[in-house]
Design a protein around this motif. Structure first.
Motif, PDB file in Angstrom:
ATOM      1  N   THR A  31       3.988  14.093  17.914  1.00 40.47           N
ATOM      2  CA  THR A  31       4.721  15.268  18.297  1.00 40.47           C
ATOM      3  C   THR A  31       6.342  14.922  17.884  1.00 40.47           C
ATOM      4  N   ALA A  32       7.003  15.961  17.798  1.00 39.48           N
ATOM      5  CA  ALA A  32       8.481  15.651  17.436  1.00 39.48           C
ATOM      6  C   ALA A  32       9.267  15.935  18.675  1.00 39.48           C
ATOM      7  N   THR A  33       8.549  16.810  19.828  1.00 41.70           N
ATOM      8  CA  THR A  33       9.545  17.376  20.652  1.00 41.70           C
ATOM      9  C   THR A  33       8.595  17.264  22.018  1.00 41.70           C
TER      10      THR A  33
ATOM     11  N   THR B 256      11.233  15.615  13.555  1.00 41.07           N
ATOM     12  CA  THR B 256      10.788  16.575  12.271  1.00 41.07           C
ATOM     13  C   THR B 256      11.217  15.828  11.077  1.00 41.07           C
ATOM     14  N   GLY B 257      10.310  15.726  10.219  1.00 44.82           N
ATOM     15  CA  GLY B 257      10.622  15.294   8.608  1.00 44.82           C
ATOM     16  C   GLY B 257      10.649  13.687   8.907  1.00 44.82           C
ATOM     17  N   ALA B 258      10.447  13.130   9.930  1.00 46.81           N
ATOM     18  CA  ALA B 258      10.538  11.483   9.688  1.00 46.81           C
ATOM     19  C   ALA B 258       9.599  10.864   9.252  1.00 46.81           C
ATOM     20  N   GLY B 259       8.450  11.775   9.002  1.00 46.46           N
ATOM     21  CA  GLY B 259       7.384  10.960   8.350  1.00 46.46           C
ATOM     22  C   GLY B 259       6.106  10.755   9.047  1.00 46.46           C
ATOM     23  N   LYS B 260       5.830  11.735   9.920  1.00 48.35           N
ATOM     24  CA  LYS B 260       4.500  11.299  10.784  1.00 48.35           C
ATOM     25  C   LYS B 260       3.434  11.323  10.132  1.00 48.35           C
ATOM     26  N   SER B 261       3.122  12.276   9.104  1.00 47.48           N
ATOM     27  CA  SER B 261       2.117  12.304   8.482  1.00 47.48           C
ATOM     28  C   SER B 261       1.516  11.004   7.746  1.00 47.48           C
ATOM     29  N   LEU B 262       2.235  10.258   7.284  1.00 45.51           N
ATOM     30  CA  LEU B 262       1.952   8.922   6.568  1.00 45.51           C
ATOM     31  C   LEU B 262       1.394   8.192   7.597  1.00 45.51           C
ATOM     32  N   CYS B 263       1.796   8.379   8.854  1.00 42.64           N
ATOM     33  CA  CYS B 263       1.166   7.116   9.871  1.00 42.64           C
ATOM     34  C   CYS B 263      -0.215   7.483  10.037  1.00 42.64           C
TER      35      CYS B 263
ATOM     36  N   GLY C 138      17.826  19.036   6.205  1.00 44.55           N
ATOM     37  CA  GLY C 138      18.193  17.650   5.846  1.00 44.55           C
ATOM     38  C   GLY C 138      17.141  16.703   5.871  1.00 44.55           C
ATOM     39  N   ARG C 139      15.942  17.243   5.311  1.00 45.19           N
ATOM     40  CA  ARG C 139      14.808  16.116   5.521  1.00 45.19           C
ATOM     41  C   ARG C 139      14.555  15.291   4.359  1.00 45.19           C
ATOM     42  N   ASP C 140      15.727  15.348   3.293  1.00 45.03           N
ATOM     43  CA  ASP C 140      15.880  14.482   2.411  1.00 45.03           C
ATOM     44  C   ASP C 140      16.903  13.396   2.664  1.00 45.03           C
TER      45      ASP C 140
ATOM     46  N   LYS D 184      -2.577  20.297   1.360  1.00 47.16           N
ATOM     47  CA  LYS D 184      -1.643  20.012   0.016  1.00 47.16           C
ATOM     48  C   LYS D 184      -0.790  18.795  -0.180  1.00 47.16           C
ATOM     49  N   GLN D 185      -0.105  18.474   1.063  1.00 50.10           N
ATOM     50  CA  GLN D 185       0.543  17.262   0.831  1.00 50.10           C
ATOM     51  C   GLN D 185       0.070  15.821   0.968  1.00 50.10           C
ATOM     52  N   LEU D 186      -1.294  15.601   1.075  1.00 54.98           N
ATOM     53  CA  LEU D 186      -2.003  14.489   1.193  1.00 54.98           C
ATOM     54  C   LEU D 186      -1.783  13.975  -0.438  1.00 54.98           C
TER      55      LEU D 186
ATOM     56  N   GLY E 141       4.819   5.686  -3.678  1.00 52.94           N
ATOM     57  CA  GLY E 141       5.808   5.231  -4.518  1.00 52.94           C
ATOM     58  C   GLY E 141       7.049   4.734  -3.513  1.00 52.94           C
ATOM     59  N   TYR E 142       7.075   4.856  -2.268  1.00 53.92           N
ATOM     60  CA  TYR E 142       7.973   4.606  -1.705  1.00 53.92           C
ATOM     61  C   TYR E 142       8.256   3.072  -1.145  1.00 53.92           C
ATOM     62  N   ASP E 143       9.325   2.512  -1.250  1.00 55.98           N
ATOM     63  CA  ASP E 143       9.879   1.153  -1.244  1.00 55.98           C
ATOM     64  C   ASP E 143       9.507   0.535   0.169  1.00 55.98           C
ATOM     65  N   LEU E 144       9.959   1.598   1.229  1.00 52.32           N
ATOM     66  CA  LEU E 144      10.135   1.264   2.811  1.00 52.32           C
ATOM     67  C   LEU E 144       9.767   1.980   3.769  1.00 52.32           C
ATOM     68  N   PHE E 145       9.124   1.341   4.808  1.00 53.52           N
ATOM     69  CA  PHE E 145       8.758   2.452   5.914  1.00 53.52           C
ATOM     70  C   PHE E 145       9.985   2.939   6.533  1.00 53.52           C
TER      71      PHE E 145
ATOM     72  N   LEU F 175       0.875  -1.186  -0.165  1.00 49.55           N
ATOM     73  CA  LEU F 175       0.075  -0.243   0.165  1.00 49.55           C
ATOM     74  C   LEU F 175       0.730   1.257  -0.026  1.00 49.55           C
ATOM     75  N   LEU F 176       2.025   1.135   0.654  1.00 48.11           N
ATOM     76  CA  LEU F 176       2.887   2.341   0.554  1.00 48.11           C
ATOM     77  C   LEU F 176       3.348   2.469  -0.579  1.00 48.11           C
ATOM     78  N   LYS F 177       3.844   1.640  -1.246  1.00 47.95           N
ATOM     79  CA  LYS F 177       4.278   1.739  -2.647  1.00 47.95           C
ATOM     80  C   LYS F 177       3.280   2.394  -3.662  1.00 47.95           C
TER      81      LYS F 177
HETATM   82  N1  LIG Z   1       8.854   5.830   4.293  1.00 46.94           N
HETATM   83  C1  LIG Z   1       9.186   6.919   3.594  1.00 46.94           C
HETATM   84  N2  LIG Z   1      10.058   6.909   2.459  1.00 46.94           N
HETATM   85  C2  LIG Z   1      10.609   7.965   1.993  1.00 46.94           C
HETATM   86  N3  LIG Z   1      10.053   9.235   2.153  1.00 46.94           N
HETATM   87  C3  LIG Z   1       9.053   9.449   3.208  1.00 46.94           C
HETATM   88  C4  LIG Z   1       8.630   8.119   3.997  1.00 46.94           C
HETATM   89  N4  LIG Z   1       7.588   8.724   4.794  1.00 46.94           N
HETATM   90  C5  LIG Z   1       7.647  10.003   4.833  1.00 46.94           C
HETATM   91  N5  LIG Z   1       8.373  10.610   3.827  1.00 46.94           N
HETATM   92  C6  LIG Z   1       8.565  11.812   3.272  1.00 46.94           C
HETATM   93  O1  LIG Z   1       9.368  12.497   4.227  1.00 46.94           O
HETATM   94  C7  LIG Z   1       9.007  13.973   4.191  1.00 46.94           C
HETATM   95  C8  LIG Z   1       8.408  14.314   5.663  1.00 46.94           C
HETATM   96  O2  LIG Z   1       7.291  13.900   5.773  1.00 46.94           O
HETATM   97  P1  LIG Z   1       6.322  14.397   7.133  1.00 46.94           P
HETATM   98  O3  LIG Z   1       6.035  15.639   6.532  1.00 46.94           O
HETATM   99  O4  LIG Z   1       5.443  13.435   7.193  1.00 46.94           O
HETATM  100  O5  LIG Z   1       7.296  14.476   8.342  1.00 46.94           O
HETATM  101  P2  LIG Z   1       6.859  14.875   9.647  1.00 46.94           P
HETATM  102  O6  LIG Z   1       7.547  13.928  10.441  1.00 46.94           O
HETATM  103  O7  LIG Z   1       5.329  15.118   9.764  1.00 46.94           O
HETATM  104  O8  LIG Z   1       7.563  16.319   9.857  1.00 46.94           O
HETATM  105  P3  LIG Z   1       7.264  17.557  10.623  1.00 46.94           P
HETATM  106  O9  LIG Z   1       7.319  17.269  12.131  1.00 46.94           O
HETATM  107  O10 LIG Z   1       8.135  18.706  10.359  1.00 46.94           O
HETATM  108  O11 LIG Z   1       5.722  17.990  10.598  1.00 46.94           O
HETATM  109  C9  LIG Z   1       7.849  14.106   3.229  1.00 46.94           C
HETATM  110  O12 LIG Z   1       8.442  14.577   2.146  1.00 46.94           O
HETATM  111  C10 LIG Z   1       7.284  12.686   3.199  1.00 46.94           C
HETATM  112  O13 LIG Z   1       6.832  12.266   1.829  1.00 46.94           O
END
Ligand SMILES: Nc1ncnc2c1ncn2[C@@H]1O[C@H](COP(=O)(O)OP(=O)(O)OP(=O)(O)O)[C@@H](O)[C@H]1O
Length: 961
Positions: free
Chosen positions: A481-483, A347-354, A631-633, A381-383, A320-324, A314-316
């Motif tokens: 939360t991140a903090t 922050t930036g670890a990908g909480k939204s996807l959860c 460094g969110r990339d 917008k990022q949905l 389009g991501y391969d791994l959680f 489902l993630l893929k």
């Molecule tokens: N499994 C994954 N593989 C690759 N990229 C991912 C993955 N999960 C999330 N990302 C990407 O990481 C970026 C940050 O995700 P997201 O905005 O959800 O972070 P966050 O933890 O909510 O950050 P913040 O606390 O700053 O809101 C997004 O561009 C998202 O698409």
């Protein structure tokens, strides 16, 4: 009077009434006896006999030029102006969070008495003399929003919708651009469009649960979109790291008729002519049908079996991501098992996807509570394009809000972003308790729930498991939360009833951040040097964080002068300018953004190569949040922190700007319960601005107290949505008397109005109470009369509204309890700043001692320190840098009191002035003119308060404690 009077312990119930009339902590200096200056401080040159002339009498606001009555204006317009008369002319000054942080101005060379007609008056006795900025419309004008309603709007809607329209009367702390989540026009096949969504189903997805059809929104049709109105400017967006999204926008006049999606990304021009409402449609590139099918199949598979393999599929399919990433799979599985979860990821670890993945799998709607409209917009917008999203905010018009709610009821929205203030609105809640099934509530930025966090929001206190269950019928809550420190986590998890076994917590700092710190006496020069050297020289995008708005402009100009392309960004700027800068930065057209804390949440630029802190952050939480923009990339990002003592002292003073005293809390409670009536149905109100000055309490602090009175151990009141309570009305068609004969509301208005310059001025709750209707219903009725051309009116004076549930039996104990709680919060803020400062000092010292000051080493030092802090390690040594006394302090306070002998002060008010902090009753615009403004910034605030208390005691001839 003695010091004991200040303690609520000695307070008897009988004192309450006495307190109302004779404030113990509030001493007028006019009573000072012969008092020569014994100071040889900077203030000692001041005449020992400062002028004692009373100030000129308060100047009444100038009368506006009389307007000729349009028709039927009363001849009694010359009626005496009342107290309200004056309040009406006071306008709210700019009050964004970041505006409040102001640099401490340099003191003037001489002590002068504050000679002006608009001095603040003592707490409890304000004649509303303080000069306010000239008339500025309130950012959200009820009057205007009601005026824009089509005739008969409220009456013509279905019953539920006439109620739904009421949210437009709410005020939420959302000051960002309007946004409308518009319904999908053609796509009846959104994931939530199936009617089965109205059924309540468990979160636990098992093979034996009958599966509803999975219907996803096809990307080839008109997709998930959001229409944004940025103050009349069209905005162009560039895709921000989202593979599938691009943004198109066109005038709504074209869009509405065609309802066709076009992708037009033109990064050249960013603004169109003013006045046009823009539509920004978010859509994906045309997707192949096979993609939708694969998503549908992947969702079905997860619904059948929540396995790692199915979730990765489902993630893929969705992203389009391969791994959680670390923590994601664990969180998603926990939520799909119906367990409330606390998720702490950097922050930036990908909480939204959860929450996005559970949202598509679960059958009902997912509500995401967010603290800022800007954040909601970014998240919407990022949905992923296949998840239909919507948003409700107070900045929407009533029609747009109603349309979103209609879509919610239809089940065509899967993820709805709302502000916490929505939970005050009974109509909003009733939709979910009766019509729509909520599968999941997500509390984003969940640290706002806790008063022990760096960013407590009183409206978040409402988000309690008991309330969410009762009102929304929801079982599963995800807090993210991140903090958060351990204490903060405990309080969030207790409020949201999340079991300790359901905590998913990963390191709060990402490994790809390289941290460094330096003490600097010339930050500007040092920063330029840093930016011109490796590795910062190579960073394509840099964020520089400052504390004060004025700094951002100065620094960005300085960088530009030195050939570094930079722009400033802070909340004092227009929303459209802020958006433009964000877009330019994201499009790599500006290399450096010099920003306050306002540039943060929701910004997901993946390749920020460096984050520089020009000023010390207020807490390690804030620091971690801000470096998390880098460094969110996943690539290395360099984060440098400059610190200096001057900034530390300024910030330390600011940590006391929310504090209040027992006396003020007591006065506040007396006013809140002043309208004690046997009828608990009566709506009471507290006009925010005037009450804030009266009690010398920030609006946010008043709201905190009111929320505590509702949600604390005993429920004393029931908060209602905020309203503009003062109505100024003109009659046009029918004469007021004739209309009153047919209309009871009009009759009540005539009875309860004051007539000012031919206009009827009344208090909405007072009139509504007198005829036994809700204030919102009265507003709707007025709207109908206006639509018929009978009246025109304006509403102003935003107020907290509430109904009294129970009058406290012991005001003194309650006062003591609330004061102590607020004091703990104040101390906690101070401690957080001290911990931040101490960490910076620690890192510099430790690294210096090793004689090997390289970035990598500082990273380890600081990471360890942050870890200890978030763990709540009690061994964390926090420096106490503040002085406890100064030989000149008391003498200077004496001189200050003499030179302002006509003004009443509390010890806290004096301490604030000595620390250079403005407050609602003693604003910096007035008091920064005194020579003593900010002079004792290096002496502990409490020590200054004690000295002030002692001097005030001296004045009445008693010994200090
Ligand atoms: N499994 C994954 N593989 C690759 N990229 C991912 C993955 N999960 C999330 N990302 C990407 O990481 C970026 C940050 O995700 P997201 O905005 O959800 O972070 P966050 O933890 O909510 O950050 P913040 O606390 O700053 O809101 C997004 O561009 C998202 O698409």
């Amino acid at each position: 009077m003695n010091a004991g009077n200040f303690s609520a312990k000695n307070c008897k119930a009988a004192v309450v009434s006495a307190v109302r009339h004779s404030p113990p902590l509030l001493v007028s200096v006019t009573q000072l006896t012969d008092m020569d200056s014994d100071s040889d401080s900077d203030g000692s040159h001041i005449s020992a006999t400062p002028p004692r002339d009373p100030l000129p009498p308060p100047r009444l606001p100038p009368q506006p030029p009389p307007k000729p009555p349009t028709s039927y204006k009363s001849t009694a317009s010359t009626k005496r102006s009342s107290h309200l008369d004056i309040i009406f002319k006071l306008k709210k000054p700019s009050s964004s969070k970041h505006d409040k942080i102001e640099p401490v101005p340099e003191p003037e060379p001489k002590v002068k008495p504050i000679q002006q007609p608009d001095l603040p008056s003592p707490v409890g006795n304000f004649p509303f003399q303080i000069r306010r900025p000239s008339d500025q419309p309130h950012p959200i004008s009820i009057g205007r929003s009601l005026e824009t309603l089509p005739a008969g709007f409220f009456s013509t809607r279905r019953a539920s919708f006439s109620k739904i329209c009421k949210p437009s009367l709410n005020f939420e702390p959302e000051t960002l651009p309007e946004i409308t989540a518009e319904p999908k026009i053609n796509g009846s096949d959104g994931p939530g469009s199936t009617k089965t969504c109205n059924k309540k189903l468990p979160n636990l997805i098992r093979g034996d649960v009958p599966l509803p059809p999975v219907k996803l929104q096809k990307r080839s049709e008109e997709g998930n979109f959001v229409r944004l109105n940025f103050n009349g400017y069209k905005r162009k967006f560039t895709a921000k790291g989202k593979k599938m999204n691009s943004y198109s926008y066109k005038s709504k006049y074209f869009k509405r008729s065609k309802r066709r999606v076009k992708s037009e990304v033109d990064t050249g021009s960013l603004c169109d002519e003013e006045g046009l409402v823009s539509e920004i449609k978010l859509q994906s590139k045309a997707e192949k049908p096979s993609r939708c099918e694969s998503v549908e199949a992947a969702i079905s598979a997860v619904r059948n079996e929540v396995s790692d393999e199915n979730l990765v599929r489902l993630l893929k399919a969705l992203y389009g991501y391969d791994l959680f990433r670390d923590g994601q799979l664990e969180a998603i599985k926990m939520i799909l098992a119906g367990k409330s979860t606390m998720l702490v990821l950097p922050t930036g670890a990908g909480k939204s996807l959860c929450y996005q993945i559970p949202a598509v799998v679960l059958l009902g709607i997912t509500l995401v509570v967010s603290p800022l409209v800007a954040l909601m917009i970014d998240q919407l917008k990022q949905l992923p394009p296949m998840i239909q999203g919507g948003l409700l905010s107070s900045s929407q018009g009533p029609e747009e809000a109603a349309e979103t709610l209609r879509m919610v009821q239809e089940g065509s929205i899967k993820v709805l972003f709302v502000s916490p203030e929505r939970f005050l609105n009974a109509d909003f809640l009733s939709i979910f308790s009766t019509l729509t099934s909520v599968s999941l509530v997500v509390v984003d930025e969940a640290h706002c729930v806790s008063e022990w966090s760096h960013n407590f929001r009183p409206s978040y206190m409402r988000l309690r498991a008991s309330l969410l269950r009762a009102k929304l019928n929801v079982e599963c809550i995800l807090a993210m939360t991140a903090t958060a420190t351990t204490t903060t986590l405990q309080s969030i998890m207790s409020a949201l009833e999340i079991s300790s076994t359901n905590l998913i917590q990963k390191s709060q700092v990402r490994d790809n951040l390289r941290l460094s710190v330096s003490l600097s006496s010339n930050r500007m020069k040092d920063m330029l040097k840093l930016m011109k050297s490796s590795p910062f020289l190579g960073a394509q995008s840099i964020i520089v964080y400052c504390k004060f708005q004025s700094e951002t402009d100065v620094i960005s100009r300085y960088l530009c002068d030195n050939n570094i392309s930079a722009k400033s960004y802070h909340s004092g700027m227009l929303a459209r300018d802020r958006s433009r800068i964000q877009e330019l930065f994201c499009a790599n057209k500006i290399r450096v953004v010099v920003a306050t804390v306002a540039f943060g949440m929701g910004i997901d630029k993946r390749d920020v190569g460096a984050v520089i802190h020009y000023s010390l952050p207020e807490s390690l939480e804030e620091y971690v949040q801000e470096i998390g923009r880098g460094g969110r990339d996943g690539r290395l990002s360099y984060c440098h922190l400059f610190f200096d003592d001057v900034t530390y002292y300024k910030l330390r003073s600011l940590m006391h700007s929310d504090g209040v005293d027992e006396f003020a809390v007591n006065k506040f409670l007396c006013q809140v319960f002043a309208d004690d009536t046997s009828s608990h149905r009566k709506v009471c109100s507290l006009v925010k601005e005037s009450a804030s000055r009266k009690f010398d309490m920030k609006e946010e602090v008043m709201l905190t107290l009111l929320t505590h009175l509702e949600l604390g151990e005993t429920q004393y009141l029931h908060l209602l949505p905020q309203l503009n309570v003062t109505c100024t009305l003109n009659f046009h068609k029918t004469s007021p008397m004739l209309l009153a004969d047919k209309d009871t509301a009009v009759a009540a208005i005539l009875k309860k109005s004051e007539i000012k310059q031919g206009q009827y001025v009344f208090d909405i709750p007072t009139v509504a109470n007198s005829i036994g209707v809700a204030p919102g219903d009265l507003s709707n009725h007025l709207q109908n009369l206006k639509a018929k051309g009978e009246i025109t009116y304006e509403l102003k004076d935003p107020a907290y509204c509430y109904k009294i549930v129970k009058v406290p039996s012991d005001f003194c104990s309650l006062t003591e309890l609330l004061t102590r709680w607020l004091l703990d919060i104040e101390n906690c803020k101070v401690w957080k700043l001290d911990a931040m400062y101490s960490s910076a000092v620690f890192v510099v010292d430790t690294c210096e001692k090793t004689h090997d000051c390289n970035v990598a080493q500082q990273t380890t030092c600081l990471q360890e320190r942050i870890l200890d802090y978030f763990k709540g390690d009690s061994n964390l040594d926090v420096l106490d840098k503040m002085g406890q006394n100064s030989p000149f302090l008391r003498a200077d306070i004496k001189v200050f009191l003499q030179s302002n002998s006509n003004v009443k002060f509390t010890p806290r008010a004096i301490a604030r002035i000595m620390h250079g902090i403005g407050s609602p009753a003693y604003p910096s615009s007035t008091w920064s003119r005194t020579h003593f403004w900010g002079r004792y910034i290096q002496i502990d605030f409490k020590a200054v308060m004690n000295a002030a208390k002692a001097e005030l005691m001296n004045f009445v001839g008693k010994d200090a404690p």
